[in-house]
Design an enzyme around this catalytic site. Structure first.
Site, short mmCIF file in Angstrom:
data_model
loop_
_atom_site.label_atom_id
_atom_site.label_comp_id
_atom_site.label_asym_id
_atom_site.label_seq_id
_atom_site.Cartn_x
_atom_site.Cartn_y
_atom_site.Cartn_z
N CYS A 112 0.74 -1.19 0.12
CA CYS A 112 0.10 0.05 -0.04
C CYS A 112 1.03 1.38 0.13
CB CYS A 112 -1.09 0.08 1.23
SG CYS A 112 -2.32 1.10 1.07
N HIS A 113 0.78 2.10 1.14
CA HIS A 113 1.68 3.21 1.18
C HIS A 113 3.01 3.09 1.71
CE1 HIS A 113 -2.45 4.98 0.64
NE2 HIS A 113 -1.92 6.05 0.49
#
Length: 185
Positions: A112-113
Protein backbone atom coordinates in the site's frame (compact mmCIF):
# COMPACT_ATOMS: atom_id res chain seq x y z
CA UNK A 1 1.67 -24.95 3.92
CA UNK A 2 5.26 -23.83 4.29
CA UNK A 3 6.99 -24.47 7.59
CA UNK A 4 8.73 -21.29 8.68
CA UNK A 5 10.00 -22.60 12.04
CA UNK A 6 13.19 -20.73 12.91
CA UNK A 7 12.43 -17.83 10.53
CA UNK A 8 12.38 -14.45 12.27
CA UNK A 9 10.42 -11.58 10.75
CA UNK A 10 10.50 -7.93 11.80
CA UNK A 11 7.53 -5.64 11.21
CA UNK A 12 7.79 -1.85 11.54
CA UNK A 13 4.69 0.19 12.33
CA UNK A 14 3.39 3.15 14.28
CA UNK A 15 0.01 4.81 14.77
CA UNK A 16 -2.05 4.94 11.59
CA UNK A 17 -1.17 1.53 10.14
CA UNK A 18 -3.87 -0.04 7.98
CA UNK A 19 -5.32 -2.64 10.36
CA UNK A 20 -5.56 -5.55 7.92
CA UNK A 21 -2.10 -4.87 6.46
CA UNK A 22 -0.45 -5.45 9.84
CA UNK A 23 -2.63 -8.11 11.43
CA UNK A 24 -3.28 -10.38 8.43
CA UNK A 25 0.35 -10.81 7.27
CA UNK A 26 1.43 -11.13 10.92
CA UNK A 27 -1.11 -13.90 11.54
CA UNK A 28 -0.24 -15.70 8.29
CA UNK A 29 3.44 -15.69 9.27
CA UNK A 30 2.69 -16.89 12.80
CA UNK A 31 0.43 -19.65 11.42
CA UNK A 32 3.30 -20.76 9.16
CA UNK A 33 5.59 -21.03 12.20
CA UNK A 34 7.62 -17.83 11.88
CA UNK A 35 8.51 -15.66 14.85
CA UNK A 36 7.22 -12.12 14.28
CA UNK A 37 8.54 -9.09 16.15
CA UNK A 38 6.92 -5.67 15.96
CA UNK A 39 9.09 -2.57 16.35
CA UNK A 40 7.90 1.01 16.63
CA UNK A 41 9.06 4.45 17.70
CA UNK A 42 8.10 3.68 21.32
CA UNK A 43 6.74 0.59 23.06
CA UNK A 44 3.43 2.28 23.90
CA UNK A 45 0.44 0.64 22.16
CA UNK A 46 -0.10 1.77 18.57
CA UNK A 47 -3.51 2.04 16.92
CA UNK A 48 -4.48 0.97 13.44
CA UNK A 49 -7.09 2.41 11.15
CA UNK A 50 -9.55 0.94 8.68
CA UNK A 51 -9.77 2.70 5.32
CA UNK A 52 -7.23 5.25 6.57
CA UNK A 53 -9.75 6.95 8.85
CA UNK A 54 -11.80 4.73 11.16
CA UNK A 55 -10.00 3.87 14.42
CA UNK A 56 -9.26 0.16 14.63
CA UNK A 57 -7.26 -2.29 16.75
CA UNK A 58 -4.27 -1.55 18.95
CA UNK A 59 -1.15 -3.62 19.42
CA UNK A 60 1.81 -3.18 21.73
CA UNK A 61 5.19 -3.21 19.97
CA UNK A 62 7.81 -5.69 21.18
CA UNK A 63 10.70 -3.22 20.96
CA UNK A 64 11.69 0.24 19.78
CA UNK A 65 13.36 1.04 16.48
CA UNK A 66 16.52 1.88 18.45
CA UNK A 67 16.62 -1.68 19.83
CA UNK A 68 16.38 -3.42 16.43
CA UNK A 69 19.38 -5.51 15.37
CA UNK A 70 18.89 -6.35 11.68
CA UNK A 71 21.11 -9.45 12.10
CA UNK A 72 18.37 -11.00 14.26
CA UNK A 73 15.90 -11.28 11.34
CA UNK A 74 15.52 -12.90 7.93
CA UNK A 75 12.79 -10.55 6.67
CA UNK A 76 11.15 -7.16 7.08
CA UNK A 77 7.41 -6.56 6.52
CA UNK A 78 6.09 -3.01 6.18
CA UNK A 79 2.32 -2.49 6.51
CA UNK A 80 0.73 0.55 4.92
CA UNK A 81 -1.89 3.04 5.89
CA UNK A 82 -1.23 6.69 5.09
CA UNK A 83 -0.08 7.94 8.50
CA UNK A 84 2.10 4.96 9.44
CA UNK A 85 4.75 5.05 6.67
CA UNK A 86 4.56 8.83 6.49
CA UNK A 87 5.61 9.02 10.16
CA UNK A 88 8.17 6.21 9.89
CA UNK A 89 9.93 7.70 6.87
CA UNK A 90 10.74 10.70 9.06
CA UNK A 91 12.44 8.43 11.61
CA UNK A 92 16.12 8.08 10.71
CA UNK A 93 16.40 4.66 12.40
CA UNK A 94 13.41 3.26 10.48
CA UNK A 95 14.99 4.32 7.19
CA UNK A 96 18.34 2.81 8.26
CA UNK A 97 16.63 -0.49 9.07
CA UNK A 98 15.09 -0.64 5.59
CA UNK A 99 18.47 0.22 4.01
CA UNK A 100 20.23 -2.46 6.07
CA UNK A 101 17.74 -5.20 5.13
CA UNK A 102 18.11 -4.34 1.44
CA UNK A 103 21.92 -4.04 1.67
CA UNK A 104 22.05 -7.45 3.37
CA UNK A 105 19.84 -8.86 0.56
CA UNK A 106 17.20 -9.94 3.06
CA UNK A 107 13.53 -10.10 2.15
CA UNK A 108 11.67 -6.78 2.36
CA UNK A 109 7.89 -6.72 1.78
CA UNK A 110 5.89 -3.48 1.60
CA UNK A 111 2.19 -2.97 0.91
CA UNK A 112 0.00 0.00 0.00
CA UNK A 113 1.66 3.27 1.18
CA UNK A 114 4.61 1.47 2.83
CA UNK A 115 6.80 1.76 -0.30
CA UNK A 116 7.26 5.39 0.80
CA UNK A 117 9.82 3.92 3.20
CA UNK A 118 11.57 2.24 0.25
CA UNK A 119 11.73 5.62 -1.52
CA UNK A 120 13.10 7.32 1.60
CA UNK A 121 15.73 4.58 1.96
CA UNK A 122 16.68 5.05 -1.71
CA UNK A 123 16.42 1.34 -2.52
CA UNK A 124 14.03 1.24 -5.50
CA UNK A 125 16.18 2.59 -8.34
CA UNK A 126 15.95 0.04 -11.15
CA UNK A 127 13.56 -2.20 -9.19
CA UNK A 128 10.12 -3.38 -10.35
CA UNK A 129 7.49 -2.48 -7.74
CA UNK A 130 3.84 -1.63 -7.13
CA UNK A 131 1.99 0.41 -4.50
CA UNK A 132 -1.11 2.41 -3.72
CA UNK A 133 -1.73 4.74 -6.72
CA UNK A 134 -0.78 7.97 -4.91
CA UNK A 135 2.71 6.60 -4.09
CA UNK A 136 3.55 5.56 -7.65
CA UNK A 137 4.88 8.95 -8.81
CA UNK A 138 7.25 9.02 -5.82
CA UNK A 139 8.46 5.53 -6.75
CA UNK A 140 8.94 6.52 -10.41
CA UNK A 141 10.83 9.66 -9.36
CA UNK A 142 13.09 7.42 -7.26
CA UNK A 143 13.90 5.34 -10.36
CA UNK A 144 11.53 2.40 -9.91
CA UNK A 145 9.74 0.55 -12.70
CA UNK A 146 6.17 0.84 -11.36
CA UNK A 147 3.46 -1.59 -12.44
CA UNK A 148 -0.17 -2.14 -11.42
CA UNK A 149 -0.25 -5.77 -10.23
CA UNK A 150 -1.52 -7.38 -7.02
CA UNK A 151 1.93 -8.54 -6.00
CA UNK A 152 5.35 -7.87 -7.53
CA UNK A 153 8.42 -9.89 -6.60
CA UNK A 154 11.74 -8.38 -7.70
CA UNK A 155 14.50 -10.42 -6.10
CA UNK A 156 14.32 -9.81 -2.35
CA UNK A 157 11.68 -7.07 -2.71
CA UNK A 158 7.93 -7.85 -2.55
CA UNK A 159 5.31 -5.12 -3.01
CA UNK A 160 1.51 -5.00 -3.20
CA UNK A 161 -1.09 -2.30 -3.81
CA UNK A 162 -3.84 -2.45 -1.18
CA UNK A 163 -5.71 -4.56 1.39
CA UNK A 164 -7.40 -6.55 -1.38
CA UNK A 165 -3.96 -7.86 -2.36
CA UNK A 166 -3.16 -9.25 1.10
CA UNK A 167 -3.73 -12.94 0.19
CA UNK A 168 -1.28 -12.70 -2.73
CA UNK A 169 1.12 -10.59 -0.63
CA UNK A 170 1.08 -13.18 2.18
CA UNK A 171 1.62 -16.09 -0.25
CA UNK A 172 4.58 -14.33 -1.87
CA UNK A 173 6.20 -13.61 1.51
CA UNK A 174 5.69 -17.15 2.79
CA UNK A 175 6.98 -18.72 -0.45
CA UNK A 176 10.08 -16.51 -0.37
CA UNK A 177 10.73 -17.27 3.31
CA UNK A 178 10.26 -21.02 2.73
CA UNK A 179 13.18 -20.79 0.27
CA UNK A 180 15.25 -18.90 2.87
CA UNK A 181 14.50 -21.66 5.37
CA UNK A 182 15.39 -24.38 2.85
CA UNK A 183 18.68 -22.62 2.01
CA UNK A 184 19.55 -22.53 5.73
CA UNK A 185 19.04 -26.31 6.14
Amino acid sequence: MADLQGIRVLMLATDGFENSELFEPRQALLDAGATVTLASIKTDPIRGVKNDSEPADSITPDLTLADVDVDDYEALVLPGGVGNPDKLRMEERAVEIVEDFVDDEKLVAAICHAPWLLVEADVVDGRRVTSWPSVRTDLENAGADVVDEEVVVDGNLITSRNPGDIPAFNRAIIEALAKVGADAD
